[in-house]
Design a protein around this motif. Sequence first.
Motif, PDB file in Angstrom:
ATOM      1  N   PRO A 162      10.551  25.219  11.559  1.00 23.01           N
ATOM      2  CA  PRO A 162      10.114  26.471  11.060  1.00 23.01           C
ATOM      3  C   PRO A 162      10.618  27.511  10.264  1.00 23.01           C
ATOM      4  O   PRO A 162      12.086  27.655  10.617  1.00 23.01           O
ATOM      5  CB  PRO A 162       9.467  27.013  12.427  1.00 23.01           C
ATOM      6  CG  PRO A 162      10.250  26.184  13.763  1.00 23.01           C
ATOM      7  CD  PRO A 162      11.041  25.272  12.801  1.00 23.01           C
TER       8      PRO A 162
ATOM      9  N   VAL B 235       7.953  23.778   8.107  1.00 26.90           N
ATOM     10  CA  VAL B 235       6.598  24.682   8.343  1.00 26.90           C
ATOM     11  C   VAL B 235       6.766  26.213   8.115  1.00 26.90           C
ATOM     12  O   VAL B 235       7.817  26.507   8.621  1.00 26.90           O
ATOM     13  CB  VAL B 235       6.192  24.402   9.863  1.00 26.90           C
ATOM     14  CG1 VAL B 235       4.830  25.429  10.133  1.00 26.90           C
ATOM     15  CG2 VAL B 235       5.504  23.100  10.143  1.00 26.90           C
TER      16      VAL B 235
ATOM     17  N   VAL C 157      11.437  20.320  17.734  1.00 28.00           N
ATOM     18  CA  VAL C 157      11.089  21.474  16.820  1.00 28.00           C
ATOM     19  C   VAL C 157      12.609  22.463  16.653  1.00 28.00           C
ATOM     20  O   VAL C 157      12.902  22.834  17.796  1.00 28.00           O
ATOM     21  CB  VAL C 157      10.153  22.571  17.399  1.00 28.00           C
ATOM     22  CG1 VAL C 157       9.786  23.817  16.325  1.00 28.00           C
ATOM     23  CG2 VAL C 157       8.673  21.702  17.362  1.00 28.00           C
TER      24      VAL C 157
ATOM     25  N   VAL D 172       5.429  26.881  17.157  1.00 22.13           N
ATOM     26  CA  VAL D 172       5.193  25.438  16.595  1.00 22.13           C
ATOM     27  C   VAL D 172       5.129  24.388  17.652  1.00 22.13           C
ATOM     28  O   VAL D 172       4.291  23.636  17.686  1.00 22.13           O
ATOM     29  CB  VAL D 172       6.028  25.082  15.465  1.00 22.13           C
ATOM     30  CG1 VAL D 172       6.042  23.252  14.921  1.00 22.13           C
ATOM     31  CG2 VAL D 172       6.066  25.848  14.400  1.00 22.13           C
TER      32      VAL D 172
ATOM     33  N   LYS E 149      10.096  28.865  16.605  1.00 21.03           N
ATOM     34  CA  LYS E 149      10.066  27.509  17.123  1.00 21.03           C
ATOM     35  C   LYS E 149       8.928  27.238  18.013  1.00 21.03           C
ATOM     36  O   LYS E 149       8.290  26.180  18.323  1.00 21.03           O
ATOM     37  CB  LYS E 149      11.324  27.195  17.813  1.00 21.03           C
ATOM     38  CG  LYS E 149      12.640  27.166  16.732  1.00 21.03           C
ATOM     39  CD  LYS E 149      13.909  26.797  17.293  1.00 21.03           C
ATOM     40  CE  LYS E 149      14.456  27.841  18.253  1.00 21.03           C
ATOM     41  NZ  LYS E 149      13.883  27.862  19.379  1.00 21.03           N
TER      42      LYS E 149
ATOM     43  N   ASN F  17       6.285  29.925   8.536  1.00 14.96           N
ATOM     44  CA  ASN F  17       5.793  30.703   9.564  1.00 14.96           C
ATOM     45  C   ASN F  17       5.528  32.265   8.966  1.00 14.96           C
ATOM     46  O   ASN F  17       6.090  32.716   8.351  1.00 14.96           O
ATOM     47  CB  ASN F  17       6.584  30.483  10.917  1.00 14.96           C
ATOM     48  CG  ASN F  17       5.899  31.345  12.163  1.00 14.96           C
ATOM     49  OD1 ASN F  17       4.727  31.263  12.093  1.00 14.96           O
ATOM     50  ND2 ASN F  17       6.644  31.909  12.852  1.00 14.96           N
TER      51      ASN F  17
END
Length: 228
Positions: A112, A146, A6, A18, A15, A148
């Motif tokens: 992220p 991802v 990550v 996740v 981070k 966030n």
Amino acid sequence: MQRILVLNSKGGCGKTTVATNLASLYAGYGFTTALMDYDPQGSSMRWHSQRPRDNPVIHGVRAWQRSSGAQTSAWQLRLPPQTERVILDAPAGVSGQQLVNYVQRVDTILVPVLPSPIDIHAATHFIKDLLLIGKVRTAGVRVGVVANRAKKNTLVYQSLERFLKSLRLPLLGTLRDTQHYVHAVERGIGVHELWDRRVEEDRRQWINILEWLEDERVEMTAQQRHAP
């Protein structure tokens, strides 16, 4: 063993959120899971120290710590036998040769990103570094993004989608801007482990991420399906 990194060069992008949620999700599905915290802030290990003993076990490693000598203590990096999934929470500011070193040790990278103009600009340069300096595609390392604390129906979110599409990178999931993550981190658990029907959408986002990582369809666990 699958190693999932990550990583984002910018701090404050999520981070640890996740990394910890992914580790708890894998452990909940019965994988022998390790969480390695390379960030000197130690946020993942603080989360790990709060984890209830009756929740699925995660092996925590304070990977940032150094021994009195110049080398990292070998015992700190030793993983349990038959470890199946390793989640690495990297520090911010990784670049150059350090970035290359991380890429060479993992199978998958999750990035992220906060959907703000500043964060998207920073992510643009970082992902280009992953492609050009880290040479992730040459190394056969998969990269997924991802979002966030995101709200889908915004121009900034749409800008993030266009950017990722231009680089042919998948947007794996969108973590909502909700206090559920705050409540989970305070207890050392993942958001999917909260017994609350209101986190159903959050659980599904994590199932989507897990399906991409495992490249197969994943069913919710009995605990997730029957959460009150």
